[in-house]
Design an enzyme around this catalytic site. Sequence first.
Site, PDB file in Angstrom:
ATOM      1  N   SER A   7     -91.324  29.906  19.258  1.00 29.39           N
ATOM      2  CA  SER A   7     -92.209  29.447  20.337  1.00 29.39           C
ATOM      3  C   SER A   7     -91.652  28.176  20.970  1.00 29.39           C
ATOM      4  O   SER A   7     -91.944  27.864  22.115  1.00 29.39           O
ATOM      5  CB  SER A   7     -93.613  29.206  19.803  1.00 29.39           C
ATOM      6  N   CYS A  10    -101.577  34.015  23.480  1.00 31.11           N
ATOM      7  CA  CYS A  10    -101.062  32.738  22.978  1.00 31.11           C
ATOM      8  C   CYS A  10    -102.102  31.623  23.053  1.00 31.11           C
ATOM      9  O   CYS A  10    -102.771  31.462  24.077  1.00 31.11           O
ATOM     10  CB  CYS A  10     -99.856  32.388  23.835  1.00 31.11           C
ATOM     11  N   ASP A  12     -90.461  34.868  29.896  1.00 31.83           N
ATOM     12  CA  ASP A  12     -91.163  35.471  28.751  1.00 31.83           C
ATOM     13  C   ASP A  12     -92.638  35.088  28.733  1.00 31.83           C
ATOM     14  O   ASP A  12     -92.980  33.929  28.526  1.00 31.83           O
ATOM     15  CB  ASP A  12     -90.473  35.003  27.454  1.00 31.83           C
ATOM     16  N   ARG A  46     -98.017  42.179  26.536  1.00 29.83           N
ATOM     17  CA  ARG A  46     -99.267  42.842  26.926  1.00 29.83           C
ATOM     18  C   ARG A  46     -98.994  44.098  27.750  1.00 29.83           C
ATOM     19  O   ARG A  46     -99.603  45.148  27.541  1.00 29.83           O
ATOM     20  CB  ARG A  46    -100.119  41.871  27.755  1.00 29.83           C
ATOM     21  N   GLY A  56     -98.152  34.805  16.143  1.00 29.49           N
ATOM     22  CA  GLY A  56     -98.656  33.604  15.484  1.00 29.49           C
ATOM     23  C   GLY A  56    -100.090  33.763  15.012  1.00 29.49           C
ATOM     24  O   GLY A  56    -100.741  32.784  14.641  1.00 29.49           O
ATOM     25  N   ARG A  94     -91.667  31.951  13.217  1.00 36.54           N
ATOM     26  CA  ARG A  94     -91.562  31.758  14.660  1.00 36.54           C
ATOM     27  C   ARG A  94     -92.054  30.352  15.059  1.00 36.54           C
ATOM     28  O   ARG A  94     -91.688  29.826  16.090  1.00 36.54           O
ATOM     29  CB  ARG A  94     -92.402  32.835  15.351  1.00 36.54           C
ATOM     30  N   GLY A 141    -107.029  37.140  48.634  1.00 36.40           N
ATOM     31  CA  GLY A 141    -106.023  38.140  48.236  1.00 36.40           C
ATOM     32  C   GLY A 141    -106.617  39.414  47.664  1.00 36.40           C
ATOM     33  O   GLY A 141    -106.009  40.478  47.732  1.00 36.40           O
TER      34      GLY A 141
HETATM   35  P1  IMP Z   1     -97.535  38.533  27.257  1.00 41.81           P
HETATM   36  O1  IMP Z   1     -96.535  39.432  27.930  1.00 41.81           O
HETATM   37  O2  IMP Z   1     -98.236  37.642  28.229  1.00 41.81           O
HETATM   38  O3  IMP Z   1     -98.479  39.281  26.390  1.00 41.81           O
HETATM   39  O4  IMP Z   1     -96.692  37.529  26.321  1.00 41.81           O
HETATM   40  C1  IMP Z   1     -95.807  37.965  25.334  1.00 41.81           C
HETATM   41  C2  IMP Z   1     -95.085  36.776  24.774  1.00 41.81           C
HETATM   42  O5  IMP Z   1     -95.993  35.882  24.113  1.00 41.81           O
HETATM   43  C3  IMP Z   1     -94.063  37.101  23.711  1.00 41.81           C
HETATM   44  O6  IMP Z   1     -92.848  37.581  24.210  1.00 41.81           O
HETATM   45  C4  IMP Z   1     -93.907  35.758  23.001  1.00 41.81           C
HETATM   46  O7  IMP Z   1     -93.028  34.899  23.666  1.00 41.81           O
HETATM   47  C5  IMP Z   1     -95.294  35.177  23.095  1.00 41.81           C
HETATM   48  N1  IMP Z   1     -96.059  35.328  21.839  1.00 41.81           N
HETATM   49  C6  IMP Z   1     -96.104  36.365  20.983  1.00 41.81           C
HETATM   50  N2  IMP Z   1     -96.980  36.151  19.975  1.00 41.81           N
HETATM   51  C7  IMP Z   1     -97.492  34.935  20.188  1.00 41.81           C
HETATM   52  C8  IMP Z   1     -98.452  34.139  19.493  1.00 41.81           C
HETATM   53  O8  IMP Z   1     -99.052  34.536  18.505  1.00 41.81           O
HETATM   54  N3  IMP Z   1     -98.684  32.902  20.017  1.00 41.81           N
HETATM   55  C9  IMP Z   1     -98.049  32.448  21.129  1.00 41.81           C
HETATM   56  N4  IMP Z   1     -97.189  33.166  21.844  1.00 41.81           N
HETATM   57  C10 IMP Z   1     -96.906  34.405  21.381  1.00 41.81           C
END
Ligand code: IMP
Length: 498
Positions: A263, A319, A358, A382, A409, A418, A486
Amino acid sequence: MAKIINEVSRTFTEYLIIPGLTTVDCTPDKVDMITPLVRFKKGESSKINLKTPFVSAIMQSVSDDGMAIALAKEGGVSFIYGSQSIEQQADMVRRVKKHKAGFVESRANITPEQTLEDVLNLKESTGFSTIGVTEDGSPNGKFLGIITGRDYRISKDSLSKKVKDIMRPLPELAVGELGISLTEANDIIWEHKLNTLPVIDKDQNLKYFVFRKDYDNHKENHNELLDDHKRLVVGAGINTRDYEERVPALVDAGVDTVCIDSSDGFSEWQKITIQWIKEHYKGKVSVGAGNVVDKAGFLYLAEAGADFIKVGVGGGSICITREQKGIGRGQATAIIEVAAARDEYFEKTGEYIPICSDGGIVQDYHMTLALSMGADFLMMGRYFARFDESPTRKLLIGSNYVKEYWGEGSNRARNWQRYDMGGNNSLKFEEGVDSYVPYAGKLKDNLEITTGKIKSTMCSCGVLTIAQLQAEAKITLVSSTSIVEGGAHDVIVKDTKN
Ligand code: IMP
């Protein structure tokens, strides 16, 4: 005194793209979304180029071998999660490298002693309607039969029926022998009017299914991302603790690229890890690092030798790092600053280091924004978690189907490495949540729509490549009132569900 940056850090929703001139030659079918994954020198090209600028997140709830196969077929790459044993992770990599187009390892399996009720639950949770019956219920166990929707009738009395009494047993089935080609398998499928052909080895272990519907799909896959030996490309997540054991096992399994998953990647631990990999595996495997959110973090990892650098702290959908630790930066601002640092570094050294945005992508247009702001490719959790191919359960909640999605996490994943800051500190606190995301169907169908939107926006900007988009896009900040404007507004939207 601490350095105070008074410039507000911003996220994607606060920006829009201003259309440029669209010429008659600029049509979505001509857009090429090829983009570099790893570092290359001026005048050369990257050793790995994505055909679709997406990679799937290094997460238990997103990237296993099933996701990796599906995504590589569409031109992207998965980074198989590292929060599992070295052997399990290497096995997943091996399965991707061994994957033969059209030959699918069975992902829903059951034992003969289980019941029809178990079959229905399995079908519900996996979304697969063809179920392999093996002695031990494993995907490669001794093959005994098959169950599909046409083998049972649901009634109150039938739920307790044993699988062995309703399955189509092996002696009655046409099967292929391991080593059979896709064309031969397809001939058997047509000859026997089958939907599925089980492929078994000489010891009767189930190896694959060949589905009639996949044959045509495969013929359409011109985006497939293959290595020099025509195997699908795959990545894997690693950490800064056990890399001396993990990396050799992953390389042995055939991994194409690894990425240090953390992270907060602006650390000496990452530098030491990158340098160890460069010393032992130079030219054999590339290594990405991160995450960072500013120029200083980028330069540190670039000079340490990272082959690509991930950008983003605290923006992921699951997160809670910003709430827990107070670190992070708006994702758009982070990308804009790091992209400028990357371009400057390229000017100065002749080395281009791709950057990956990311986390935090919510709308499809955020992807186009991230690319226009300078990201070379995007990592998403997601987005991919919603599809059939993600490894989590599909559940019916109320009247909606959802898929499970949890952070690395979170207590559920327990991927404390991580978030490890080194030393003997055993303090552990959550930086992620356990959640659901709306189920969205097949990866391929969703990707088609999403990339269609990106290509269309690129044409609105008058560009045909990601490099041109990065160089020529005009991006504007928007006020909060414009954001309201929008969406549909000042009308009563019809409920199309009824
Ligand atoms: P999303 O596409 O917005 O869902 O974000 C995915 C990203 O969140 C991943 O590629 C990681 O960088 C980050 N991530 C994954 N698990 C955790 C967590 O438990 N806490 C904080 N960030 C996370």
